[in-house]
Scaffold this motif. Structure first.
Motif, mmCIF file in Angstrom:
data_model
loop_
_atom_site.group_PDB
_atom_site.id
_atom_site.type_symbol
_atom_site.label_atom_id
_atom_site.label_comp_id
_atom_site.label_asym_id
_atom_site.label_seq_id
_atom_site.Cartn_x
_atom_site.Cartn_y
_atom_site.Cartn_z
ATOM 1 N N ASN A 111 12.932 9.578 -35.771
ATOM 2 C CA ASN A 111 12.630 10.938 -36.224
ATOM 3 C C ASN A 111 13.828 11.735 -36.729
ATOM 4 O O ASN A 111 13.650 12.763 -37.389
ATOM 5 N N GLU B 54 13.007 7.202 -30.226
ATOM 6 C CA GLU B 54 12.384 8.313 -30.942
ATOM 7 C C GLU B 54 13.390 9.039 -31.822
ATOM 8 O O GLU B 54 13.064 9.460 -32.935
ATOM 9 N N GLN B 55 14.621 9.188 -31.336
ATOM 10 C CA GLN B 55 15.642 9.844 -32.136
ATOM 11 C C GLN B 55 15.973 9.035 -33.378
ATOM 12 O O GLN B 55 16.198 9.595 -34.458
ATOM 13 N N ASP C 48 8.769 9.050 -20.720
ATOM 14 C CA ASP C 48 7.352 9.268 -20.993
ATOM 15 C C ASP C 48 6.436 8.536 -20.014
ATOM 16 O O ASP C 48 5.226 8.459 -20.241
ATOM 17 N N THR D 274 13.277 5.441 -24.262
ATOM 18 C CA THR D 274 12.226 5.991 -25.115
ATOM 19 C C THR D 274 12.774 7.030 -26.071
ATOM 20 O O THR D 274 12.498 7.005 -27.280
ATOM 21 N N THR D 275 13.570 7.952 -25.550
ATOM 22 C CA THR D 275 14.132 9.012 -26.375
ATOM 23 C C THR D 275 15.077 8.457 -27.426
ATOM 24 O O THR D 275 15.110 8.929 -28.568
#
Length: 329
Positions: free
Chosen positions: A202, A198-199, A54, A194-195
């Motif tokens: 979420n 987020e995983q 990001d 970052t991912t």
């Protein structure tokens, strides 16, 4: 904390070329922009490591470019690599002069690139890897991750994958042939810092995330660091902002201190201007953007002189996992 044993008698594996994230597929000329003639003494290319998806990394690194160009008669071109491995491939193929790399590259690329310096984040030349979970996950310790899905950084990421693998291994989990293969006791999903976070937040199927502290420390309340890691409290640049993010995460583990990522120069870059460029990097004092800049600030404040010896702790991690990087160095 991770216990980084230096067991050189263990069977060693070598990362193989593959179509996966660690493989060299996609590292042909099309992955990186045209760097121009490397014979010119005034045009140089710096390859940037894609640690966080990001972040507009070219804009982020502009203050360093501006500083180098103000001190030395060069024009610096920035290229974002397609993967961690691509940073070394650009150096190896003489398509870049400088590289923003992961600490693992200081080991993996020791025969093709020299360490110019170790980056310092607001006084801290060391950083940490964290393993976190959701507060309501029911996961209380690393051994509870058996049979679960863990979201991790890129396979060559020191803080996102390599060090966490040793932490999970030392907690009694069977990591199998990971990270170039699959762990036995849990499922690993690789992306970026970052991912990965987020995983975890979420996706209810993800039980934990392994990231650099720069990605998730703000989600962890300070008191959890106080209880778990005196080193983190004393050494980490991320401790000050711990617990300031809206989404809270629960801390499962903190690594030992790790040397921060280096800036590296191609070993066969034979030009008198190289010394001036390296001196400019080491003498940089203000790497902030103008007041009207709205993007992500550069994550390090300055660069101190370093060498491959600074990254011996990373070699110990590789030894513990039984890994070599012959195919990408």
């Amino acid at each position: 904390m991770a216990r980084m044993t230096d067991d050189r008698s263990k069977t060693r594996r070598t990362f193989l070329r593959s179509s996966g994230a660690v493989g060299l597929a996609g590292l042909a000329a099309g992955c990186l922009g045209d760097t121009g003639s490397t014979s010119s003494s005034t045009e140089i290319t710096m390859i940037l490591n894609p640690a966080e998806s990001d972040v507009d990394i070219r804009s982020q690194y502009q203050p360093l470019v501006d500083h180098i160009e103000s001190e030395v008669d060069v024009t610096v071109s920035l290229d974002r690599a397609s993967s961690y491995a691509a940073t070394l491939q650009a150096i190896r193929s003489d398509r870049a002069h400088l590289a923003d790399t992961s600490p693992s590259a200081a080991v993996a690329g020791s025969n093709v690139a020299d360490v110019v310096g170790v980056r310092v984040a607001y006084g801290a030349a060391q950083y940490f890897s964290l393993i976190t979970t959701m507060p309501d996950s029911g996961i209380e310790e690393l051994s509870d991750l058996e049979g679960e899905t863990v979201s991790m950084g890129a396979q060559l990421s020191v803080s996102g994958t390599l060090v966490p693998m040793t932490m999970l291994k030392n907690a009694g989990l069977d990591t199998g042939s990971a990270p170039d293969g699959d762990p036995v006791d849990f499922e690993a999903q690789h992306s970026d810092h970052t991912t990965a976070a987020e995983q975890l937040i979420n996706n209810p199927d993800v039980a934990a995330a392994t990231t650099g502290a720069f990605s998730t420390a703000a989600n962890v309340p300070k008191e959890q660091f106080d209880e778990m890691s005196e080193d983190f409290v004393e050494l980490s640049a991320e401790y000050e902002n711990a617990g300031t993010a809206d989404q809270e995460l629960q801390l499962l583990a903190v690594s030992d201190p790790l040397p921060r990522a280096p800036i590296m120069a191609r070993s066969n870059w034979d030009d008198p201007i190289r010394e001036d460029v390296e001196e400019a990097i080491l003498n940089a004092e203000d790497l902030s953007h103008d007041d009207d800049y709205e993007g992500e600030e550069l994550w390090f404040s300055n660069v101190v002189e370093g060498s491959h010896e600074d990254y011996e702790p990373i070699q110990k991690v590789l030894d513990e996992l039984g890994l070599e990087f012959e195919d990408i160095s």
